[in-house]
Motif scaffolding. Structure first.
Motif, PDB file in Angstrom:
ATOM      1  N   PRO A  56      -2.048   2.018  -9.469  1.00  0.00           N
ATOM      2  CA  PRO A  56      -0.880   1.900 -10.341  1.00  0.00           C
ATOM      3  C   PRO A  56      -0.230   0.523 -10.146  1.00  0.00           C
ATOM      4  O   PRO A  56       0.228   0.189  -9.063  1.00  0.00           O
ATOM      5  N   ALA A  57      -0.207  -0.282 -11.173  1.00  0.00           N
ATOM      6  CA  ALA A  57       0.289  -1.654 -11.086  1.00  0.00           C
ATOM      7  C   ALA A  57       1.749  -1.728 -10.628  1.00  0.00           C
ATOM      8  O   ALA A  57       2.152  -2.706 -10.001  1.00  0.00           O
ATOM      9  N   GLU A  58       2.539  -0.686 -10.905  1.00  0.00           N
ATOM     10  CA  GLU A  58       3.951  -0.754 -10.540  1.00  0.00           C
ATOM     11  C   GLU A  58       4.173  -0.713  -9.028  1.00  0.00           C
ATOM     12  O   GLU A  58       5.246  -1.036  -8.551  1.00  0.00           O
ATOM     13  N   HIS A  59       3.177  -0.321  -8.259  1.00  0.00           N
ATOM     14  CA  HIS A  59       3.322  -0.247  -6.799  1.00  0.00           C
ATOM     15  C   HIS A  59       2.515  -1.297  -6.057  1.00  0.00           C
ATOM     16  O   HIS A  59       2.611  -1.391  -4.842  1.00  0.00           O
ATOM     17  N   TRP A  60       1.690  -2.053  -6.757  1.00  0.00           N
ATOM     18  CA  TRP A  60       0.750  -2.948  -6.079  1.00  0.00           C
ATOM     19  C   TRP A  60       0.802  -4.361  -6.630  1.00  0.00           C
ATOM     20  O   TRP A  60       0.956  -4.567  -7.825  1.00  0.00           O
ATOM     21  N   ASP A  61       0.638  -5.319  -5.750  1.00  0.00           N
ATOM     22  CA  ASP A  61       0.349  -6.698  -6.131  1.00  0.00           C
ATOM     23  C   ASP A  61      -1.173  -6.746  -6.152  1.00  0.00           C
ATOM     24  O   ASP A  61      -1.817  -6.884  -5.114  1.00  0.00           O
ATOM     25  N   LEU A  62      -1.760  -6.587  -7.317  1.00  0.00           N
ATOM     26  CA  LEU A  62      -3.207  -6.410  -7.425  1.00  0.00           C
ATOM     27  C   LEU A  62      -3.994  -7.646  -7.024  1.00  0.00           C
ATOM     28  O   LEU A  62      -5.130  -7.531  -6.567  1.00  0.00           O
ATOM     29  N   ALA A 120      -3.188  -9.667  -4.514  1.00  0.00           N
ATOM     30  CA  ALA A 120      -3.192  -9.679  -3.050  1.00  0.00           C
ATOM     31  C   ALA A 120      -3.690  -8.363  -2.466  1.00  0.00           C
ATOM     32  O   ALA A 120      -3.955  -8.268  -1.281  1.00  0.00           O
ATOM     33  N   ALA A 121      -3.835  -7.337  -3.311  1.00  0.00           N
ATOM     34  CA  ALA A 121      -4.289  -6.001  -2.889  1.00  0.00           C
ATOM     35  C   ALA A 121      -3.385  -5.393  -1.826  1.00  0.00           C
ATOM     36  O   ALA A 121      -3.839  -4.782  -0.874  1.00  0.00           O
ATOM     37  N   ILE A 122      -2.070  -5.573  -2.006  1.00  0.00           N
ATOM     38  CA  ILE A 122      -1.103  -4.976  -1.086  1.00  0.00           C
ATOM     39  C   ILE A 122      -0.008  -4.282  -1.885  1.00  0.00           C
ATOM     40  O   ILE A 122       0.279  -4.658  -3.014  1.00  0.00           O
ATOM     41  N   PRO A 123       0.617  -3.271  -1.301  1.00  0.00           N
ATOM     42  CA  PRO A 123       1.717  -2.616  -2.008  1.00  0.00           C
ATOM     43  C   PRO A 123       2.877  -3.579  -2.214  1.00  0.00           C
ATOM     44  O   PRO A 123       3.182  -4.376  -1.338  1.00  0.00           O
ATOM     45  N   GLU A 124       3.506  -3.532  -3.393  1.00  0.00           N
ATOM     46  CA  GLU A 124       4.669  -4.379  -3.649  1.00  0.00           C
ATOM     47  C   GLU A 124       5.901  -3.864  -2.907  1.00  0.00           C
ATOM     48  O   GLU A 124       6.703  -4.616  -2.434  1.00  0.00           O
ATOM     49  N   ALA A 125       6.037  -2.557  -2.860  1.00  0.00           N
ATOM     50  CA  ALA A 125       7.139  -1.943  -2.121  1.00  0.00           C
ATOM     51  C   ALA A 125       6.531  -1.132  -0.986  1.00  0.00           C
ATOM     52  O   ALA A 125       5.450  -0.595  -1.112  1.00  0.00           O
ATOM     53  N   SER A 126       7.233  -1.070   0.100  1.00  0.00           N
ATOM     54  CA  SER A 126       6.715  -0.333   1.236  1.00  0.00           C
ATOM     55  C   SER A 126       6.523   1.135   0.912  1.00  0.00           C
ATOM     56  O   SER A 126       7.394   1.774   0.344  1.00  0.00           O
ATOM     57  N   ARG A 127       5.377   1.659   1.278  1.00  0.00           N
ATOM     58  CA  ARG A 127       5.119   3.080   1.055  1.00  0.00           C
ATOM     59  C   ARG A 127       6.019   3.932   1.940  1.00  0.00           C
ATOM     60  O   ARG A 127       6.174   5.111   1.733  1.00  0.00           O
ATOM     61  N   TYR A 128       6.621   3.327   2.946  1.00  0.00           N
ATOM     62  CA  TYR A 128       7.472   4.066   3.857  1.00  0.00           C
ATOM     63  C   TYR A 128       8.810   4.435   3.224  1.00  0.00           C
ATOM     64  O   TYR A 128       9.576   5.164   3.799  1.00  0.00           O
ATOM     65  N   CYS A 129       9.092   3.937   2.037  1.00  0.00           N
ATOM     66  CA  CYS A 129      10.369   4.197   1.371  1.00  0.00           C
ATOM     67  C   CYS A 129      10.343   5.473   0.525  1.00  0.00           C
ATOM     68  O   CYS A 129      11.356   5.862  -0.007  1.00  0.00           O
ATOM     69  N   GLU A 189      -1.004  10.135  -4.679  1.00  0.00           N
ATOM     70  CA  GLU A 189      -1.488   9.842  -6.027  1.00  0.00           C
ATOM     71  C   GLU A 189      -0.579   8.845  -6.742  1.00  0.00           C
ATOM     72  O   GLU A 189      -1.055   8.033  -7.532  1.00  0.00           O
ATOM     73  N   GLU A 190       0.718   8.892  -6.467  1.00  0.00           N
ATOM     74  CA  GLU A 190       1.635   7.938  -7.080  1.00  0.00           C
ATOM     75  C   GLU A 190       1.348   6.513  -6.597  1.00  0.00           C
ATOM     76  O   GLU A 190       1.352   5.567  -7.379  1.00  0.00           O
ATOM     77  N   ILE A 191       1.088   6.363  -5.318  1.00  0.00           N
ATOM     78  CA  ILE A 191       0.851   5.035  -4.745  1.00  0.00           C
ATOM     79  C   ILE A 191      -0.578   4.559  -4.985  1.00  0.00           C
ATOM     80  O   ILE A 191      -0.809   3.405  -5.333  1.00  0.00           O
ATOM     81  N   TYR A 192      -1.561   5.436  -4.792  1.00  0.00           N
ATOM     82  CA  TYR A 192      -2.974   5.040  -4.832  1.00  0.00           C
ATOM     83  C   TYR A 192      -3.693   5.425  -6.125  1.00  0.00           C
ATOM     84  O   TYR A 192      -4.876   5.148  -6.268  1.00  0.00           O
TER      85      TYR A 192
END
Length: 106
Positions: A86-92, A94-103, A43-46
């Motif tokens: 959530p804009a803080e996790h995504w480059d909207l 480019a539709a990709i996460p700004e920071a790796s979700r693996y972190c 939920e935090e990421i998506y």
């Protein structure tokens, strides 16, 4: 207009019944807490409207995307609303996460 998208994330196979069917009967309290943490991370990421809707039938031995001990891993399908990311996790754009979700980690 809702723009529903899906993504795949790898996590423990033993969570499947709880994540998809909300069935906690086979989980210990510690396992339920770990699965709840995974849902919070999703939920935090998506976004708050994200949900796990399916998983692969085959499992592999490995490490979950969010870190943890090696175990039986499946691919979960996460459905989310692109317009509510959530804009803080995504480059909207480019539709990709700004920071790796693996972190995120447990």
């Amino acid at each position: 207009m809702r723009d529903l998208q899906t993504d795949k994330v790898a996590h423990y196979a033993w969570m499947a019944s709880y994540l998809i069917n909300n069935d906690v009967t086979s989980l210990s309290e510690a396992e339920k807490k770990q699965a709840d943490k995974f849902v919070e991370d999703i939920e935090e990421i998506y976004g708050q409207t994200a949900s796990v809707i399916d998983c692969s039938e085959e499992s592999v031995f490995g490490i979950p995307d969010w870190g943890g001990k090696p175990g039986s891993i499946v691919e979960y399908v996460v459905q989310y609303d692109f317009n509510k990311l959530p804009a803080e996790h995504w480059d909207l754009e480019a539709a990709i996460p700004e920071a790796s979700r693996y972190c995120i980690g447990f």
